[in-house]
Design a protein around this motif. Structure first.
Motif, PDB file in Angstrom:
ATOM      1  N   PRO A  89     -31.018  55.815 -45.648  1.00 33.80           N
ATOM      2  CA  PRO A  89     -30.593  56.855 -46.588  1.00 33.80           C
ATOM      3  C   PRO A  89     -31.119  56.571 -47.991  1.00 33.80           C
ATOM      4  O   PRO A  89     -31.431  55.428 -48.338  1.00 33.80           O
ATOM      5  N   ALA A  90     -31.197  57.614 -48.808  1.00 33.56           N
ATOM      6  CA  ALA A  90     -31.706  57.462 -50.172  1.00 33.56           C
ATOM      7  C   ALA A  90     -30.855  56.500 -50.990  1.00 33.56           C
ATOM      8  O   ALA A  90     -31.362  55.826 -51.892  1.00 33.56           O
ATOM      9  N   ALA A  91     -29.570  56.397 -50.654  1.00 33.61           N
ATOM     10  CA  ALA A  91     -28.649  55.548 -51.419  1.00 33.61           C
ATOM     11  C   ALA A  91     -29.046  54.076 -51.389  1.00 33.61           C
ATOM     12  O   ALA A  91     -28.729  53.323 -52.314  1.00 33.61           O
ATOM     13  N   VAL A  92     -29.747  53.645 -50.344  1.00 31.95           N
ATOM     14  CA  VAL A  92     -30.122  52.235 -50.241  1.00 31.95           C
ATOM     15  C   VAL A  92     -31.627  52.020 -50.400  1.00 31.95           C
ATOM     16  O   VAL A  92     -32.117  50.911 -50.256  1.00 31.95           O
ATOM     17  N   SER A  93     -32.346  53.099 -50.696  1.00 31.95           N
ATOM     18  CA  SER A  93     -33.781  52.968 -50.918  1.00 31.95           C
ATOM     19  C   SER A  93     -34.048  52.311 -52.263  1.00 31.95           C
ATOM     20  O   SER A  93     -33.407  52.647 -53.260  1.00 31.95           O
ATOM     21  N   PRO A  94     -34.980  51.372 -52.347  1.00 31.64           N
ATOM     22  CA  PRO A  94     -35.299  50.741 -53.631  1.00 31.64           C
ATOM     23  C   PRO A  94     -35.719  51.749 -54.695  1.00 31.64           C
ATOM     24  O   PRO A  94     -35.502  51.528 -55.881  1.00 31.64           O
TER      25      PRO A  94
END
Length: 239
Positions: free
Chosen positions: A153-158
């Motif tokens: 998910p985008a929430a954990v993307s660097p």
């Protein structure tokens, strides 16, 4: 952190100009710091869960995936037809680490997509460009009924987004490694949806030994596309 610095500067100004209002300013800064601490703890919790592979079914979505055989899974006998896969992206062409978290690793290959490893940032196969293909030899010939795609998910993307995730894609079935195969369906991976998304074939199809994933478009990254997990579900023949 910029917000905290601004609050400190504001505190200095208030101290010099209106000392009687200091309690109000201190109270405001205390609240902002408390909110910031909460946000940092929430992000840390998500990163810890991702790095440990601890996704619940509610987090991942599509709980049916866990109840269906995956005929692409390497541990079950699925293999990659490397001669038909797109070229791996040259990782040296751009910076891949942010705050010590790799976007993807140089050593990743198409086999990563069917390896069944925990879903973690960077543990994906990057291929060149916004479109490409992955070809899998299934563990058994099957009528393909569903496929599933997983992406972080985008929430954990660097980067805070997943522009390199597949968007529009097509599924082809093949009896041999040669030829273009038969189109089984076209689908869209929702970047705002669950990390694990399942797609049902629109009609009953023939028995196929090979399945090819054609990524027609990603979510905006022109340099590369990342594939994390690809699952193939179906029904074996009774013969």
């Amino acid at each position: 952190m910029d917000t905290v610095q601004k609050e400190i500067e504001m505190l200095k100004q208030w101290k010099e100009s209106k000392p009687q209002n200091l309690p109000v300013v201190v109270q405001r800064i205390t609240k902002d710091l408390r909110d910031l601490r909460t946000e940092v703890n929430n992000v840390k919790e998500i990163l810890d869960r991702v790095s440990s592979g601890d996704f619940s079914r509610a987090d991942r979505g599509s709980p049916l995936v866990d109840e269906m055989a995956d005929y692409a899974l390497q541990a079950q006998g699925g293999t990659i037809v490397t001669s038909r896969c797109s070229k791996t992206y040259d990782a040296n062409a751009k910076v891949l680490n942010i705050m010590g978290i790799p976007l993807f690793k140089v050593t990743e290959s198409p086999w990563t997509v069917i390896g069944g490893h925990p879903l973690q940032p960077g543990n994906c196969w990057p291929f060149q460009g916004s479109k490409g293909r992955l070809t899998v030899s299934l563990s058994h010939p099957v009528h393909v009924t569903h496929v599933s795609l997983e992406h972080i998910p985008a929430a954990v993307s660097p980067y805070g987004h997943i522009k390199s995730a597949p968007k529009e894609f097509a599924i082809y079935g093949m009896s041999t490694e040669q030829g273009e195969g038969s189109l089984l369906g076209t689908f869209t991976y929702d970047q705002a949806g669950d990390s694990l998304q399942m797609f049902e074939m629109p009609r009953l199809n023939n028995v196929y030994q090979f399945v090819e994933l054609h990524v027609l478009q990603n979510w905006g990254d022109e340099d590369y596309t990342c594939l994390y997990r690809f699952h193939v579900h179906g029904k074996m023949t009774s013969d």
